[in-house]
Scaffold this motif. Structure first.
Motif, PDB file in Angstrom:
ATOM      1  N   LEU A  56      23.494  44.842  30.850  1.00 46.96           N
ATOM      2  CA  LEU A  56      23.100  44.523  32.193  1.00 46.96           C
ATOM      3  C   LEU A  56      23.248  45.838  32.915  1.00 46.96           C
ATOM      4  CD1 LEU A  56      21.702  42.226  34.173  1.00 46.96           C
ATOM      5  CD2 LEU A  56      24.199  41.837  34.512  1.00 46.96           C
ATOM      6  N   SER A  57      22.215  46.275  33.648  1.00 44.58           N
ATOM      7  CA  SER A  57      22.192  47.611  34.492  1.00 44.58           C
ATOM      8  C   SER A  57      21.747  47.390  35.732  1.00 44.58           C
ATOM      9  CB  SER A  57      21.222  48.719  33.757  1.00 44.58           C
ATOM     10  OG  SER A  57      21.546  49.994  34.586  1.00 44.58           O
ATOM     11  N   THR A  58      22.532  47.959  36.754  1.00 43.21           N
ATOM     12  CA  THR A  58      22.157  47.820  38.309  1.00 43.21           C
ATOM     13  C   THR A  58      21.619  49.147  38.703  1.00 43.21           C
ATOM     14  OG1 THR A  58      24.214  48.309  39.036  1.00 43.21           O
ATOM     15  CG2 THR A  58      23.603  46.147  38.655  1.00 43.21           C
ATOM     16  N   GLY A  59      21.347  49.974  38.006  1.00 46.35           N
ATOM     17  CA  GLY A  59      20.666  51.194  38.220  1.00 46.35           C
ATOM     18  C   GLY A  59      21.749  52.495  38.159  1.00 46.35           C
ATOM     19  N   THR A  60      22.928  52.006  39.072  1.00 40.24           N
ATOM     20  CA  THR A  60      23.934  53.206  38.934  1.00 40.24           C
ATOM     21  C   THR A  60      25.187  52.625  38.069  1.00 40.24           C
ATOM     22  OG1 THR A  60      25.149  51.837  40.840  1.00 40.24           O
ATOM     23  CG2 THR A  60      23.537  53.698  41.379  1.00 40.24           C
ATOM     24  N   SER A  61      25.421  51.281  37.649  1.00 43.50           N
ATOM     25  CA  SER A  61      26.559  50.743  36.878  1.00 43.50           C
ATOM     26  C   SER A  61      25.796  49.959  35.860  1.00 43.50           C
ATOM     27  CB  SER A  61      27.265  50.081  37.703  1.00 43.50           C
ATOM     28  OG  SER A  61      28.087  50.989  38.856  1.00 43.50           O
ATOM     29  N   SER A  62      26.623  49.891  34.815  1.00 45.86           N
ATOM     30  CA  SER A  62      26.251  48.944  33.483  1.00 45.86           C
ATOM     31  C   SER A  62      27.445  47.985  33.300  1.00 45.86           C
ATOM     32  CB  SER A  62      25.752  49.701  32.355  1.00 45.86           C
ATOM     33  OG  SER A  62      24.744  50.325  32.352  1.00 45.86           O
ATOM     34  N   TYR A  63      27.019  46.836  33.021  1.00 50.08           N
ATOM     35  CA  TYR A  63      28.000  45.607  32.759  1.00 50.08           C
ATOM     36  C   TYR A  63      27.668  45.006  31.468  1.00 50.08           C
ATOM     37  CZ  TYR A  63      28.786  46.598  37.849  1.00 50.08           C
ATOM     38  OH  TYR A  63      29.028  47.248  39.011  1.00 50.08           O
ATOM     39  N   ALA A  64      28.598  44.208  31.272  1.00 45.52           N
ATOM     40  CA  ALA A  64      28.433  43.111  29.909  1.00 45.52           C
ATOM     41  C   ALA A  64      28.071  42.014  30.719  1.00 45.52           C
ATOM     42  CB  ALA A  64      29.684  43.163  29.084  1.00 45.52           C
ATOM     43  N   SER A  65      26.787  41.520  30.524  1.00 49.82           N
ATOM     44  CA  SER A  65      26.359  40.281  31.115  1.00 49.82           C
ATOM     45  C   SER A  65      27.211  38.883  30.708  1.00 49.82           C
ATOM     46  CB  SER A  65      24.892  40.008  30.918  1.00 49.82           C
ATOM     47  OG  SER A  65      24.906  39.785  29.434  1.00 49.82           O
ATOM     48  N   TYR A  66      27.734  38.840  29.625  1.00 43.31           N
ATOM     49  CA  TYR A  66      28.285  37.774  29.037  1.00 43.31           C
ATOM     50  C   TYR A  66      29.852  37.913  29.525  1.00 43.31           C
ATOM     51  CZ  TYR A  66      29.471  41.583  25.492  1.00 43.31           C
ATOM     52  OH  TYR A  66      29.799  42.693  25.204  1.00 43.31           O
ATOM     53  N   VAL A  67      30.367  38.701  30.256  1.00 41.37           N
ATOM     54  CA  VAL A  67      31.459  38.698  31.144  1.00 41.37           C
ATOM     55  C   VAL A  67      31.099  38.468  32.510  1.00 41.37           C
ATOM     56  CG1 VAL A  67      33.433  39.807  31.585  1.00 41.37           C
ATOM     57  CG2 VAL A  67      32.567  40.040  29.401  1.00 41.37           C
ATOM     58  N   LEU A  68      30.360  39.413  33.083  1.00 44.16           N
ATOM     59  CA  LEU A  68      30.032  39.278  34.284  1.00 44.16           C
ATOM     60  C   LEU A  68      29.339  37.931  35.038  1.00 44.16           C
ATOM     61  CD1 LEU A  68      29.981  40.908  37.093  1.00 44.16           C
ATOM     62  CD2 LEU A  68      27.537  41.711  36.496  1.00 44.16           C
ATOM     63  N   LEU A  69      28.578  37.431  34.350  1.00 49.84           N
ATOM     64  CA  LEU A  69      27.659  36.175  34.568  1.00 49.84           C
ATOM     65  C   LEU A  69      28.749  35.029  34.796  1.00 49.84           C
ATOM     66  CD1 LEU A  69      24.155  36.643  33.174  1.00 49.84           C
ATOM     67  CD2 LEU A  69      24.853  37.243  35.434  1.00 49.84           C
ATOM     68  N   PRO A  70      29.462  34.900  33.807  1.00 53.30           N
ATOM     69  CA  PRO A  70      30.509  33.787  33.981  1.00 53.30           C
ATOM     70  C   PRO A  70      31.401  33.884  35.128  1.00 53.30           C
ATOM     71  CG  PRO A  70      30.512  34.459  31.515  1.00 53.30           C
ATOM     72  CD  PRO A  70      29.664  35.068  32.309  1.00 53.30           C
ATOM     73  N   LEU A  71      31.921  35.176  35.454  1.00 51.88           N
ATOM     74  CA  LEU A  71      32.732  35.553  36.284  1.00 51.88           C
ATOM     75  C   LEU A  71      32.048  35.117  37.791  1.00 51.88           C
ATOM     76  CD1 LEU A  71      34.875  38.839  35.952  1.00 51.88           C
ATOM     77  CD2 LEU A  71      35.668  36.533  36.605  1.00 51.88           C
ATOM     78  N   LEU A  72      30.767  35.529  38.033  1.00 46.40           N
ATOM     79  CA  LEU A  72      29.931  35.396  39.261  1.00 46.40           C
ATOM     80  C   LEU A  72      29.921  33.980  39.154  1.00 46.40           C
ATOM     81  CD1 LEU A  72      27.405  38.361  38.989  1.00 46.40           C
ATOM     82  CD2 LEU A  72      29.716  38.140  40.570  1.00 46.40           C
ATOM     83  N   THR A  73      29.662  33.199  38.222  1.00 39.03           N
ATOM     84  CA  THR A  73      29.368  31.780  38.118  1.00 39.03           C
ATOM     85  C   THR A  73      30.661  31.111  38.781  1.00 39.03           C
ATOM     86  OG1 THR A  73      27.712  31.842  36.450  1.00 39.03           O
ATOM     87  CG2 THR A  73      28.681  29.760  36.844  1.00 39.03           C
ATOM     88  N   LEU A  74      31.899  31.519  38.080  1.00 35.80           N
ATOM     89  CA  LEU A  74      33.078  30.955  38.859  1.00 35.80           C
ATOM     90  C   LEU A  74      33.223  31.017  40.232  1.00 35.80           C
ATOM     91  CD1 LEU A  74      35.886  29.968  37.803  1.00 35.80           C
ATOM     92  CD2 LEU A  74      36.792  32.317  37.606  1.00 35.80           C
ATOM     93  N   VAL A  75      32.985  32.333  40.558  1.00 34.95           N
ATOM     94  CA  VAL A  75      33.375  32.410  42.074  1.00 34.95           C
ATOM     95  C   VAL A  75      32.333  31.886  43.003  1.00 34.95           C
ATOM     96  CG1 VAL A  75      34.587  34.956  41.805  1.00 34.95           C
ATOM     97  CG2 VAL A  75      32.284  34.781  42.071  1.00 34.95           C
ATOM     98  N   THR A  76      31.244  31.664  42.475  1.00 37.13           N
ATOM     99  CA  THR A  76      30.157  30.798  43.198  1.00 37.13           C
ATOM    100  C   THR A  76      30.260  29.365  43.064  1.00 37.13           C
ATOM    101  OG1 THR A  76      28.473  31.352  41.655  1.00 37.13           O
ATOM    102  CG2 THR A  76      28.587  32.679  43.451  1.00 37.13           C
ATOM    103  N   ARG A  77      31.071  28.936  42.148  1.00 37.85           N
ATOM    104  CA  ARG A  77      31.274  27.453  41.974  1.00 37.85           C
ATOM    105  C   ARG A  77      30.063  26.687  41.621  1.00 37.85           C
ATOM    106  NH1 ARG A  77      35.425  25.201  46.151  1.00 37.85           N
ATOM    107  NH2 ARG A  77      37.215  26.619  45.961  1.00 37.85           N
ATOM    108  N   GLN A  78      29.445  27.475  40.625  1.00 38.42           N
ATOM    109  CA  GLN A  78      28.170  26.903  40.092  1.00 38.42           C
ATOM    110  C   GLN A  78      28.781  26.552  38.543  1.00 38.42           C
ATOM    111  OE1 GLN A  78      25.281  26.450  41.804  1.00 38.42           O
ATOM    112  NE2 GLN A  78      26.673  27.081  43.460  1.00 38.42           N
ATOM    113  N   ARG A  79      27.702  26.050  37.842  1.00 37.88           N
ATOM    114  CA  ARG A  79      27.831  25.752  36.436  1.00 37.88           C
ATOM    115  C   ARG A  79      26.991  26.628  35.492  1.00 37.88           C
ATOM    116  NH1 ARG A  79      26.687  19.898  38.303  1.00 37.88           N
ATOM    117  NH2 ARG A  79      28.868  19.316  38.701  1.00 37.88           N
ATOM    118  N   LEU A  80      27.521  26.778  34.260  1.00 33.57           N
ATOM    119  CA  LEU A  80      27.126  27.531  33.185  1.00 33.57           C
ATOM    120  C   LEU A  80      27.036  27.128  32.011  1.00 33.57           C
ATOM    121  CD1 LEU A  80      25.996  30.633  32.794  1.00 33.57           C
ATOM    122  CD2 LEU A  80      28.338  31.348  32.327  1.00 33.57           C
ATOM    123  N   LEU A  81      26.113  26.960  31.217  1.00 30.15           N
ATOM    124  CA  LEU A  81      25.960  26.634  29.991  1.00 30.15           C
ATOM    125  C   LEU A  81      25.915  27.918  28.979  1.00 30.15           C
ATOM    126  CD1 LEU A  81      25.536  24.082  27.882  1.00 30.15           C
ATOM    127  CD2 LEU A  81      23.089  24.572  28.093  1.00 30.15           C
TER     128      LEU A  81
END
Length: 142
Positions: A56-81
């Motif tokens: 996953l790239s934002t143009g200036t940084s790259s991330y592992a989506s399988y770590v970043l997306l669960p973290l963002l889901t956690l802090v936004t109190r949403q659900r993730l399958l």
């Protein structure tokens, strides 16, 4: 790792110190939630999960989506399958997110629901009609 090695690691990397043979913790850092999230992501990527190339790239940084997306889901109190083949780290990521949220490891293990190979994503979520997907303005409309 022995107890003595753990203490040395805490002294050099963490906020613990040894005084008169006892562990003393420094006060928690006063930092914005963004920094806490950034440190959590970096710790997971560096030490908890074997990560390949970031996907996953934002143009200036790259991330592992399988770590970043669960973290963002956690802090936004949403659900993730989390769906994937066996041995891909789904339970590991879910356990890390639960521990970060304050659950105990024994509670996490009791609450872990393992899927069945026969279940498909459509069995779990249903199969929305293509027209509904095209017309939906929000995720709840689907």
């Amino acid at each position: 790792m022995s107890f003595a090695e753990a203490i040395e690691r805490w002294k050099t990397e963490g906020r613990a110190s040894l005084e008169n043979g006892r562990i003393k913790f420094a006060p928690a850092r006063d930092e914005p939630p963004r920094e806490v999230l950034r440190r959590a992501y970096q710790w997971i990527v560096d030490r908890a999960v074997v990560c390949g190339a970031p996907d996953l790239s934002t143009g200036t940084s790259s991330y592992a989506s399988y770590v970043l997306l669960p973290l963002l889901t956690l802090v936004t109190r949403q659900r993730l399958l989390i769906v994937g083949a066996p041995g891909r780290g789904k339970t590991t990521i879910a356990t890390l997110m639960a521990l970060l949220s304050g659950e105990t490891l024994s509670q996490v293990r009791r609450n872990t629901q393992h899927g069945h190979p026969q279940l498909t994503t459509a069995d779990l979520l249903g199969g929305p009609l293509p027209g509904n997907l095209v017309e939906a303005k929000t995720a709840s409309d689907v």
